[in-house]
Design an enzyme around this catalytic site. Structure first.
Site, mmCIF file in Angstrom:
data_model
loop_
_atom_site.group_PDB
_atom_site.id
_atom_site.type_symbol
_atom_site.label_atom_id
_atom_site.label_comp_id
_atom_site.label_asym_id
_atom_site.label_seq_id
_atom_site.Cartn_x
_atom_site.Cartn_y
_atom_site.Cartn_z
ATOM 1 N N HIS A 145 -77.682 -76.615 20.464
ATOM 2 C CA HIS A 145 -78.193 -76.025 19.226
ATOM 3 C C HIS A 145 -79.360 -75.085 19.533
ATOM 4 O O HIS A 145 -79.416 -73.953 19.052
ATOM 5 C CB HIS A 145 -78.635 -77.135 18.268
ATOM 6 C CG HIS A 145 -79.282 -76.638 17.005
ATOM 7 N ND1 HIS A 145 -78.582 -75.978 16.019
ATOM 8 C CD2 HIS A 145 -80.573 -76.700 16.576
ATOM 9 C CE1 HIS A 145 -79.409 -75.668 15.023
ATOM 10 N NE2 HIS A 145 -80.622 -76.088 15.341
ATOM 11 N N THR A 370 -80.500 -80.948 14.947
ATOM 12 C CA THR A 370 -79.084 -80.617 14.764
ATOM 13 C C THR A 370 -78.300 -80.934 16.027
ATOM 14 O O THR A 370 -78.632 -80.438 17.103
ATOM 15 C CB THR A 370 -78.953 -79.125 14.424
ATOM 16 O OG1 THR A 370 -79.819 -78.840 13.329
ATOM 17 C CG2 THR A 370 -77.533 -78.768 14.060
HETATM 18 MN MN MN Z 1 -83.763 -80.448 11.222
#
Ligand code: MN
Length: 441
Positions: A145, A370
């Site tokens: 990410h 994430t």
């Molecule tokens: Mn976050």
């Protein structure tokens, strides 16, 4: 680190028949905690434990006096309207309660008659945020990410040099954290349109999801005292699903130099069920680093963290548009990944957070960040799935999505599954976007 014990035996069956069904998220080997009451009732919220399609009501269990000793004290603590008292008791108490629950919910247990009266169907339940969350810290533990996002902003230098040394995080907002079923208004904020020289105030046009796990702190530490990595996991109560909604256009304008602010603080949604680290023990996997990367500094390293500090939790994101809902369709899967791809472990997050003497408290929440995996279909936010908004996703039925639209619902799911262990699940984390209020300009 929790080792396997009799509560993990995959052959165990419960007298609650629905817990024995193939594919059930809540078999007797799971036993996660939530806070609930009957929908539409004036009842007090109290702690409960999932078993099959039922909830074992801890307030009723406490009243019935089913357990003795340390397990009884843990049930009393879990009978309150938030789980902070249970979280504060520490992992010996959580483990004693898990063992007592496992024995009492097994087929032929003598406690069956007494506990039968303490069951509430999950279909009748309303859930609440499981703890009073004093502080919410959001980490950034997926290197995939971080690299994908970094590439959008800095194509030739996607990953900043601190990433592989420091578990990056920021202090988030606890007051706007809600429970699955949460509906929230599209946030309004300042954004700078491409090519514009001045910002405007208006509804976010780039509303996104973040597939994360939420990590609930159990027992805390005194201000000024660090938590050694050897004890770090003893301070973790359990893990749930977390959708950390993000407004990318607000974020892009506001985030320099101090990081995310209003682009993140309008809503975050948790799944009701918190799965304990003990329940996750069969799904530990080694924590590894590519040989060419810096190895963790000594305070972030231990033999136990290397051999089993990561968890193989399967994760999925589903999107349900208003059109799909009206047609009676189910949500469409837009991401499948696993927590095993994270660059930093739970233990490393706890230890790093406290290395400066910062005190954690029972009920504090960490976001994992994430959890994108290494490939595009494992990307856990729309900003990655659509390459920063350039490539809309095709949905079944001919619709497209670049960012979330009003009325869209997002469903996170998590589960663990492998040969030789019972499959356990996290249930669902659902949230829905409502239209923005009209801002005063
Ligand atoms: Mn976050």
């Amino acid at each position: 680190m929790t080792s396997l014990n009799e509560t993990h035996n995959p052959a165990l069956k419960s007298w609650v028949k629905s817990a024995n069904a193939a594919g059930c998220d809540f078999p007797i080997q799971n036993l996660p905690f939530a806070v609930f009451r009957r929908q539409g009732s004036p009842e007090a919220f109290r702690g409960g434990v999932a078993i099959g399609d039922q909830i074992l009501d801890l307030a009723a269990v406490a009243q019935a006096g089913v357990f003795k000793g340390e397990a009884a004290a843990a049930v009393q603590a879990g009978a309150q309207d938030k789980l902070n008292a249970l979280m504060a008791l520490g992992n010996a108490a959580w483990s004693a309660l898990r063992l007592a629950l496992s024995r009492a919910l097994r087929e032929a247990a003598v406690e069956q008659a007494a506990l039968q009266a303490c069951l509430v169907p999950q279909a009748e339940a309303q859930y609440d945020v499981p703890a009073r969350i004093g502080d919410y810290t959001d980490f950034y533990t997926s290197v995939h990410h971080a690299t994908n996002i970094g590439r959008l902003f800095r194509p030739d230098n996607p990953l900043l040099p601190n990433y592989k040394w420091v578990p990056i995080g920021y202090h988030g907002r606890a007051s706007s954290i809600g429970i699955s079923g949460q509906q929230f208004r599209r946030p309004v904020g300042q954004t700078l349109a491409p090519g514009a020289t001045e910002p405007t105030l208006g509804p976010s046009k780039r509303l996104d999801i973040e597939l994360e796990l939420g990590i609930f702190i159990g027992s805390g530490n005194a201000l000024g005292e660090a938590i050694d990595i050897a004890q770090a996991e003893d301070h973790v109560f359990g893990i749930c699903l977390l959708n950390d909604w993000s407004a990318r256009d607000i974020q892009g304008w506001e985030y320099q130099p101090l990081g995310p602010f209003l682009s993140k603080s309008f809503a975050s949604t948790l799944s009701p069920w918190v799965v304990t680290l003990e329940a996750l023990a069969p799904y530990r996997v080694p924590f590894t680093r590519p040989a060419e990367d810096p190895q963790p500094m000594a305070y972030l390293d231990s033999a136990a963290n290397r051999s089993g500090g990561a968890f193989d939790i399967q994760l999925q994101v589903g999107l349900l548009t208003p059109k799909m809902r009206a047609a009676g369709q189910t949500d469409a899967s837009i991401c499948r990944t696993s927590y095993r791809h994270a660059y930093w472990t739970v233990a490393q997050m706890v230890t790093h957070h406290t290395v400066n003497g910062c005190n954690l408290q029972p009920g504090d929440l960490f976001g994992s960040g994430t959890l994108s995996g290494p490939t595009l279909d494992q990307a856990a936010a729309l900003i990655e799935l659509t390459a920063g908004g350039k490539n809309p996703m095709a949905l079944p039925g001919g619709e497209q999505r670049t960012w979330l639209e009003d009325g869209d619902s997002v469903v996170l799911r998590g589960w663990c599954e492998k040969t030789g262990a019972a499959r356990i699940g996290f249930g669902e984390c659902v949230g829905t976007v409502l239209p923005a209020r009209v801002p005063r300009v």
